[in-house]
Design a protein around this motif. Structure first.
Motif, PDB file in Angstrom:
ATOM      1  N   GLU A 102       0.812  -1.211   0.000  1.00  0.00           N
ATOM      2  CA  GLU A 102       0.000   0.000   0.000  1.00  0.00           C
ATOM      3  C   GLU A 102       0.847   1.264   0.000  1.00  0.00           C
ATOM      4  O   GLU A 102       0.411   2.296  -0.503  1.00  0.00           O
ATOM      5  CB  GLU A 102      -0.965  -0.024   1.188  1.00  0.00           C
ATOM      6  CG  GLU A 102      -2.001  -1.129   1.063  1.00  0.00           C
ATOM      7  CD  GLU A 102      -3.151  -0.950   2.014  1.00  0.00           C
ATOM      8  OE1 GLU A 102      -3.732   0.151   2.077  1.00  0.00           O
ATOM      9  OE2 GLU A 102      -3.474  -1.927   2.716  1.00  0.00           O
ATOM     10  N   LEU A 125     -13.981   9.175   1.624  1.00  0.00           N
ATOM     11  CA  LEU A 125     -13.598   9.640   2.961  1.00  0.00           C
ATOM     12  C   LEU A 125     -14.701  10.458   3.620  1.00  0.00           C
ATOM     13  O   LEU A 125     -14.889  10.388   4.841  1.00  0.00           O
ATOM     14  CB  LEU A 125     -12.305  10.451   2.892  1.00  0.00           C
ATOM     15  CG  LEU A 125     -11.005   9.641   2.779  1.00  0.00           C
ATOM     16  CD1 LEU A 125      -9.804  10.533   3.063  1.00  0.00           C
ATOM     17  CD2 LEU A 125     -11.001   8.447   3.727  1.00  0.00           C
ATOM     18  N   ASP A 142     -13.941   2.086   4.593  1.00  0.00           N
ATOM     19  CA  ASP A 142     -12.504   2.011   4.879  1.00  0.00           C
ATOM     20  C   ASP A 142     -11.814   1.133   3.836  1.00  0.00           C
ATOM     21  O   ASP A 142     -10.814   1.525   3.214  1.00  0.00           O
ATOM     22  CB  ASP A 142     -12.298   1.445   6.289  1.00  0.00           C
ATOM     23  CG  ASP A 142     -10.868   1.644   6.803  1.00  0.00           C
ATOM     24  OD1 ASP A 142      -9.934   1.667   5.984  1.00  0.00           O
ATOM     25  OD2 ASP A 142     -10.690   1.773   8.029  1.00  0.00           O
ATOM     26  N   PHE A 145     -11.687   2.815   0.491  1.00  0.00           N
ATOM     27  CA  PHE A 145     -10.659   3.840   0.312  1.00  0.00           C
ATOM     28  C   PHE A 145      -9.355   3.217  -0.160  1.00  0.00           C
ATOM     29  O   PHE A 145      -8.705   3.714  -1.092  1.00  0.00           O
ATOM     30  CB  PHE A 145     -10.445   4.603   1.619  1.00  0.00           C
ATOM     31  CG  PHE A 145      -9.376   5.666   1.540  1.00  0.00           C
ATOM     32  CD1 PHE A 145      -9.520   6.748   0.685  1.00  0.00           C
ATOM     33  CD2 PHE A 145      -8.230   5.577   2.314  1.00  0.00           C
ATOM     34  CE1 PHE A 145      -8.539   7.738   0.604  1.00  0.00           C
ATOM     35  CE2 PHE A 145      -7.244   6.551   2.249  1.00  0.00           C
ATOM     36  CZ  PHE A 145      -7.400   7.632   1.379  1.00  0.00           C
ATOM     37  N   HIS A 146      -8.969   2.115   0.453  1.00  0.00           N
ATOM     38  CA  HIS A 146      -7.733   1.442   0.050  1.00  0.00           C
ATOM     39  C   HIS A 146      -7.859   0.874  -1.366  1.00  0.00           C
ATOM     40  O   HIS A 146      -6.896   0.893  -2.134  1.00  0.00           O
ATOM     41  CB  HIS A 146      -7.378   0.357   1.068  1.00  0.00           C
ATOM     42  CG  HIS A 146      -7.048   0.895   2.423  1.00  0.00           C
ATOM     43  ND1 HIS A 146      -5.810   1.435   2.729  1.00  0.00           N
ATOM     44  CD2 HIS A 146      -7.796   1.022   3.542  1.00  0.00           C
ATOM     45  CE1 HIS A 146      -5.813   1.846   3.981  1.00  0.00           C
ATOM     46  NE2 HIS A 146      -7.005   1.618   4.493  1.00  0.00           N
ATOM     47  N   HIS A 210      -9.098   8.615  11.307  1.00  0.00           N
ATOM     48  CA  HIS A 210      -9.624   9.220  10.083  1.00  0.00           C
ATOM     49  C   HIS A 210      -8.668  10.294   9.559  1.00  0.00           C
ATOM     50  O   HIS A 210      -8.477  10.430   8.346  1.00  0.00           O
ATOM     51  CB  HIS A 210     -11.002   9.827  10.344  1.00  0.00           C
ATOM     52  CG  HIS A 210     -11.709  10.259   9.096  1.00  0.00           C
ATOM     53  ND1 HIS A 210     -12.162   9.380   8.139  1.00  0.00           N
ATOM     54  CD2 HIS A 210     -12.013  11.499   8.629  1.00  0.00           C
ATOM     55  CE1 HIS A 210     -12.715  10.046   7.148  1.00  0.00           C
ATOM     56  NE2 HIS A 210     -12.641  11.326   7.415  1.00  0.00           N
ATOM     57  N   GLU A 212      -5.531  10.222   9.737  1.00  0.00           N
ATOM     58  CA  GLU A 212      -4.439   9.528   9.044  1.00  0.00           C
ATOM     59  C   GLU A 212      -4.828   9.245   7.592  1.00  0.00           C
ATOM     60  O   GLU A 212      -4.020   9.410   6.673  1.00  0.00           O
ATOM     61  CB  GLU A 212      -4.098   8.228   9.769  1.00  0.00           C
ATOM     62  CG  GLU A 212      -3.484   8.450  11.146  1.00  0.00           C
ATOM     63  CD  GLU A 212      -3.394   7.169  11.965  1.00  0.00           C
ATOM     64  OE1 GLU A 212      -3.526   6.075  11.364  1.00  0.00           O
ATOM     65  OE2 GLU A 212      -3.194   7.255  13.187  1.00  0.00           O
ATOM     66  N   HIS A 213      -6.056   8.815   7.378  1.00  0.00           N
ATOM     67  CA  HIS A 213      -6.550   8.613   6.013  1.00  0.00           C
ATOM     68  C   HIS A 213      -6.514   9.925   5.230  1.00  0.00           C
ATOM     69  O   HIS A 213      -6.122   9.949   4.059  1.00  0.00           O
ATOM     70  CB  HIS A 213      -7.996   8.088   6.032  1.00  0.00           C
ATOM     71  CG  HIS A 213      -8.115   6.639   6.363  1.00  0.00           C
ATOM     72  ND1 HIS A 213      -8.985   6.159   7.308  1.00  0.00           N
ATOM     73  CD2 HIS A 213      -7.469   5.545   5.877  1.00  0.00           C
ATOM     74  CE1 HIS A 213      -8.884   4.850   7.380  1.00  0.00           C
ATOM     75  NE2 HIS A 213      -7.968   4.453   6.521  1.00  0.00           N
ATOM     76  N   GLU A 214      -6.939  10.999   5.879  1.00  0.00           N
ATOM     77  CA  GLU A 214      -6.978  12.293   5.197  1.00  0.00           C
ATOM     78  C   GLU A 214      -5.576  12.759   4.805  1.00  0.00           C
ATOM     79  O   GLU A 214      -5.400  13.384   3.753  1.00  0.00           O
ATOM     80  CB  GLU A 214      -7.656  13.327   6.104  1.00  0.00           C
ATOM     81  CG  GLU A 214      -9.148  13.071   6.279  1.00  0.00           C
ATOM     82  CD  GLU A 214      -9.810  14.079   7.201  1.00  0.00           C
ATOM     83  OE1 GLU A 214     -10.971  14.447   6.926  1.00  0.00           O
ATOM     84  OE2 GLU A 214      -9.169  14.500   8.187  1.00  0.00           O
ATOM     85  N   VAL A 216      -3.101  10.805   3.982  1.00  0.00           N
ATOM     86  CA  VAL A 216      -2.734  10.018   2.790  1.00  0.00           C
ATOM     87  C   VAL A 216      -3.346  10.659   1.545  1.00  0.00           C
ATOM     88  O   VAL A 216      -2.660  10.877   0.539  1.00  0.00           O
ATOM     89  CB  VAL A 216      -3.213   8.556   2.920  1.00  0.00           C
ATOM     90  CG1 VAL A 216      -2.926   7.789   1.620  1.00  0.00           C
ATOM     91  CG2 VAL A 216      -2.543   7.860   4.093  1.00  0.00           C
ATOM     92  N   ALA A 232       0.974   6.721   3.974  1.00  0.00           N
ATOM     93  CA  ALA A 232       0.300   5.423   3.945  1.00  0.00           C
ATOM     94  C   ALA A 232       0.981   4.451   4.896  1.00  0.00           C
ATOM     95  O   ALA A 232       0.319   3.721   5.657  1.00  0.00           O
ATOM     96  CB  ALA A 232       0.299   4.857   2.522  1.00  0.00           C
ATOM     97  N   HIS A 235       0.344   5.368   8.567  1.00  0.00           N
ATOM     98  CA  HIS A 235      -0.993   4.933   8.978  1.00  0.00           C
ATOM     99  C   HIS A 235      -0.991   3.453   9.352  1.00  0.00           C
ATOM    100  O   HIS A 235      -1.540   3.054  10.392  1.00  0.00           O
ATOM    101  CB  HIS A 235      -1.989   5.199   7.849  1.00  0.00           C
ATOM    102  CG  HIS A 235      -3.296   4.502   8.015  1.00  0.00           C
ATOM    103  ND1 HIS A 235      -4.104   4.672   9.123  1.00  0.00           N
ATOM    104  CD2 HIS A 235      -3.940   3.606   7.205  1.00  0.00           C
ATOM    105  CE1 HIS A 235      -5.189   3.924   8.992  1.00  0.00           C
ATOM    106  NE2 HIS A 235      -5.106   3.266   7.848  1.00  0.00           N
TER     107      HIS A 235
END
Length: 256
Positions: A102, A125, A142, A145-146, A210, A212-214, A216, A232, A235
């Motif tokens: 990833e 997101l 989730d 998103f990946h 969340h 952390e996703h943002e 990325v 990535a 995270h």
């Protein structure tokens, strides 16, 4: 035992219908909107379920053209075994694999993502943020998103690999999300007993995850491949740490 998810149930039902001839070879599956209504699930669940059918050689998917049934026989392709019980070693193995794959996918997405790819990731997101405390829906967004990052590499092998390893990926995401909710519930209980420690409630763990996703996504939006890779992997490292897994391999790779 492995818990059946919304995607599992939809994919299994569709595979059974194809095997039974309800959807004959050469015909199209009902539209995503109709299937979402029938199964009372989100569009994200239907997308993942039909993607699972595609990787098994049952359907061909084309944007704007729907899903055409190709075969009643499943082609499993390359699959790693899925244990009935996911222990700490199994989770660590999955996260170590995800760390490399990833991270590279995020870097490539930062270079190749189209405006449509970016809009899709932003939509996912936003939807995830609205469902942070709805476990099944949050899990689907989730994972979605990946998957969207893998799609944005515009290298079909990233998308296919993620689909082939879908159950393992899903188990690791599910474990992380369950742990986050359980930790928040424990903190809320603690705060009820100790009202003076209200600062813990100001930044719930689910919001931190969340964010952390943002980060990325922000790196991908900036078309910065190294930052995207770093965010990535950060995270995934933090997710492993939250689960109490051995992260020494991550630290070594980050410093090399």
């Amino acid at each position: 035992m492995i818990t059946s998810t919304l995607t599992d149930r939809v994919a299994d039902a569709l595979m059974q219908r194809i095997a039974d001839g309800v959807y004959p070879v050469g015909t199209k599956l009902p539209s995503g909107k109709l299937l979402a209504g029938e199964f009372s699930v989100s569009a994200a669940v239907i997308r993942e379920a039909t993607e699972r059918l595609r990787t098994k050689g049952l359907v061909r998917t084309r944007q704007g053209a729907g899903c055409m049934v190709l075969s009643r026989d499943i082609n499993e392709g390359f699959l790693l075994p899925v244990p009935d019980r996911v222990d700490r070693d199994a989770l660590r193995h999955i996260y170590e694999l995800r760390f490399e794959i990833e991270g590279a996918a995020a870097a490539l997405a930062a270079v190749r993502a189209t405006a449509e790819d970016l809009r899709e990731m932003q939509h996912i997101l936003r939807s995830l943020e609205k469902s942070l405390h709805q476990p099944e829906e949050a899990l689907e967004w989730d994972v979605g998103f990946h998957q969207a990052i893998a799609q944005a590499t515009h290298n079909p092998h990233y998308r296919d690999l993620l689909a082939y390893l879908g159950r393992q990926w899903r188990q690791s995401v599910h474990a992380a999300r369950v742990h986050t909710l359980q930790t928040e519930q424990a903190l809320q209980t603690q705060q009820s007993a100790q009202p003076g420690e209200r600062e813990l409630a100001a930044s719930p763990l689910s919001r931190q995850v969340h964010a952390e996703h943002e980060r990325v996504l922000e790196a991908i939006l900036q078309h910065d491949p190294e930052l995207a890779r770093s965010q990535a992997q950060a995270h995934l490292r933090k997710a492993s740490e939250r689960l109490g897994l051995d992260t020494s391999a991550f630290i070594h790779q980050s410093n090399s």
